[in-house]
Design a protein around this motif. Sequence first.
Motif, PDB file in Angstrom:
ATOM      1  N   GLU A 165      -5.908  61.553 -36.505  1.00 31.41           N
ATOM      2  CA  GLU A 165      -4.767  61.310 -35.636  1.00 31.41           C
ATOM      3  C   GLU A 165      -5.162  60.464 -34.436  1.00 31.41           C
ATOM      4  O   GLU A 165      -4.407  59.588 -33.991  1.00 31.41           O
ATOM      5  CB  GLU A 165      -4.172  62.636 -35.182  1.00 31.41           C
ATOM      6  N   LYS A 166      -6.366  60.717 -33.909  1.00 30.20           N
ATOM      7  CA  LYS A 166      -6.842  59.906 -32.787  1.00 30.20           C
ATOM      8  C   LYS A 166      -7.017  58.456 -33.207  1.00 30.20           C
ATOM      9  O   LYS A 166      -6.686  57.526 -32.463  1.00 30.20           O
ATOM     10  CB  LYS A 166      -8.163  60.468 -32.266  1.00 30.20           C
ATOM     11  N   GLU A 167      -7.563  58.263 -34.412  1.00 31.85           N
ATOM     12  CA  GLU A 167      -7.746  56.906 -34.917  1.00 31.85           C
ATOM     13  C   GLU A 167      -6.403  56.210 -35.113  1.00 31.85           C
ATOM     14  O   GLU A 167      -6.246  55.029 -34.809  1.00 31.85           O
ATOM     15  CB  GLU A 167      -8.512  56.938 -36.239  1.00 31.85           C
ATOM     16  N   LEU A 168      -5.401  56.980 -35.609  1.00 29.19           N
ATOM     17  CA  LEU A 168      -4.066  56.417 -35.798  1.00 29.19           C
ATOM     18  C   LEU A 168      -3.449  56.019 -34.459  1.00 29.19           C
ATOM     19  O   LEU A 168      -2.840  54.949 -34.337  1.00 29.19           O
ATOM     20  CB  LEU A 168      -3.165  57.432 -36.507  1.00 29.19           C
ATOM     21  N   LEU A 169      -3.617  56.876 -33.447  1.00 29.75           N
ATOM     22  CA  LEU A 169      -3.093  56.554 -32.122  1.00 29.75           C
ATOM     23  C   LEU A 169      -3.768  55.318 -31.554  1.00 29.75           C
ATOM     24  O   LEU A 169      -3.122  54.475 -30.920  1.00 29.75           O
ATOM     25  CB  LEU A 169      -3.294  57.750 -31.185  1.00 29.75           C
ATOM     26  N   THR A 170      -5.075  55.214 -31.782  1.00 31.19           N
ATOM     27  CA  THR A 170      -5.806  54.039 -31.307  1.00 31.19           C
ATOM     28  C   THR A 170      -5.285  52.769 -31.964  1.00 31.19           C
ATOM     29  O   THR A 170      -5.092  51.735 -31.314  1.00 31.19           O
ATOM     30  CB  THR A 170      -7.310  54.192 -31.589  1.00 31.19           C
ATOM     31  N   ILE A 175      -2.124  47.740 -31.926  1.00 33.21           N
ATOM     32  CA  ILE A 175      -1.008  46.940 -32.446  1.00 33.21           C
ATOM     33  C   ILE A 175      -0.034  46.600 -31.323  1.00 33.21           C
ATOM     34  O   ILE A 175       0.444  45.470 -31.219  1.00 33.21           O
ATOM     35  CB  ILE A 175      -0.297  47.690 -33.581  1.00 33.21           C
ATOM     36  N   ALA A 176       0.243  47.598 -30.472  1.00 32.47           N
ATOM     37  CA  ALA A 176       1.151  47.356 -29.343  1.00 32.47           C
ATOM     38  C   ALA A 176       0.582  46.305 -28.401  1.00 32.47           C
ATOM     39  O   ALA A 176       1.308  45.442 -27.887  1.00 32.47           O
ATOM     40  CB  ALA A 176       1.411  48.665 -28.592  1.00 32.47           C
ATOM     41  N   GLU A 177      -0.741  46.364 -28.179  1.00 29.09           N
ATOM     42  CA  GLU A 177      -1.373  45.371 -27.309  1.00 29.09           C
ATOM     43  C   GLU A 177      -1.294  43.981 -27.907  1.00 29.09           C
ATOM     44  O   GLU A 177      -1.036  43.002 -27.214  1.00 29.09           O
ATOM     45  CB  GLU A 177      -2.839  45.756 -27.063  1.00 29.09           C
ATOM     46  N   GLN A 178      -1.521  43.883 -29.234  1.00 31.17           N
ATOM     47  CA  GLN A 178      -1.464  42.583 -29.891  1.00 31.17           C
ATOM     48  C   GLN A 178      -0.045  42.023 -29.857  1.00 31.17           C
ATOM     49  O   GLN A 178       0.160  40.829 -29.653  1.00 31.17           O
ATOM     50  CB  GLN A 178      -1.952  42.697 -31.344  1.00 31.17           C
ATOM     51  N   GLN A 179       0.941  42.901 -30.058  1.00 31.05           N
ATOM     52  CA  GLN A 179       2.325  42.444 -30.016  1.00 31.05           C
ATOM     53  C   GLN A 179       2.709  41.948 -28.631  1.00 31.05           C
ATOM     54  O   GLN A 179       3.466  40.996 -28.487  1.00 31.05           O
ATOM     55  CB  GLN A 179       3.267  43.557 -30.467  1.00 31.05           C
ATOM     56  N   SER A 180       2.164  42.614 -27.610  1.00 30.11           N
ATOM     57  CA  SER A 180       2.455  42.182 -26.247  1.00 30.11           C
ATOM     58  C   SER A 180       1.753  40.887 -25.897  1.00 30.11           C
ATOM     59  O   SER A 180       2.105  40.221 -24.931  1.00 30.11           O
ATOM     60  CB  SER A 180       2.036  43.275 -25.247  1.00 30.11           C
ATOM     61  N   LYS A 181       0.734  40.504 -26.707  1.00 28.36           N
ATOM     62  CA  LYS A 181      -0.021  39.281 -26.453  1.00 28.36           C
ATOM     63  C   LYS A 181       0.440  38.127 -27.339  1.00 28.36           C
ATOM     64  O   LYS A 181      -0.266  37.146 -27.492  1.00 28.36           O
ATOM     65  CB  LYS A 181      -1.506  39.521 -26.689  1.00 28.36           C
TER      66      LYS A 181
END
Length: 341
Positions: A165-170, A175-181
Amino acid sequence: MPDQTYAFLDTNFLMHFPPIESIDWCKHLGARSLTLVVDQQVLRELDEMKDGARGQARRDKARSVVAKLHRKLEADDPQQVRENVHIIANLNAVAIDFAQERLDPRVQDDLIIAGMMTFRMDHQDDRITLVASDSGIRLKARARKFETWSPADVLERLDIASEEEKELLTLRRQIAEQQSKKPKFDFGILGKDGIVKHGRVAFRSELGVPWTEERITASVANEKASRLSGVTVSPFVGKSAVERYVEEVDQYIQKYENSLRFESLLGSCYKITLAFGLVNSGAVARHVEAIVEIPDVELISHFDDRRDILRRASRPVPPARPQPFAGSSHYIDPHLLGGLN
């Protein structure tokens, strides 16, 4: 002074904070002794989470909490948790009017509050406190004259997520960071202060000298006269050479007239110089393709059409004049030489 202090434990607290045996309850709640209370609604929630919680780590945590609580709550007498701290279960049926108290029996937090209100009916002189990290249920409790304590103020919240679950959250954060970039493009006509999105743009335009029909006719006539001037049959230039040249001039003049007419198309239109810009205010981007579409209207000529007009407007190459002895025999009549003998 109240006869006894009772601290109701919220489900979220039991799942996400250190074990109850490790907490100095008397110090945090300011009591010489106290009793922890687990409401029947909390027990139901924990039982549901054993098999229905999302994530294996949460299900395992709920099973561990339930097992420890049952070992202590199944005894006939209150069981000691640590010095001066005991634990009991509140299993009495709710004896309040939910509508009158403005509570909803379908809401788990409201069922816990209802259990506390029922418990207070038999403990009028005792101090009753709610232990919960969620502000919503604490606000409801205080509105009904209960004390509250937030363990998040002094205790560290436990992370019960599994490694998967931690790996999934990471991965989700990445992905969110890449989308924001993502690259952020602005494409349009460049003005003095950058890309113009609204308003008018000042264009640099040129208007060629127009070719009127009279001007074309006169130019064609002058060009033809110029090419035929002085070309006649003579002893040095044969008739066939002159006829062939006249035919070539006629073909040349036709091309010459067509070139003037295409040139008139260019001269009668505004030539507008535009500067387009592509600005990226986001992440670095590669292999970007920008497509500019020009409306096919009379006021704007398509780029391909304009290139074709430029090609057709180019002036043709005039034919070469006939040279001496072209189209005639190399024999010269002696009579034409006069007194050369």
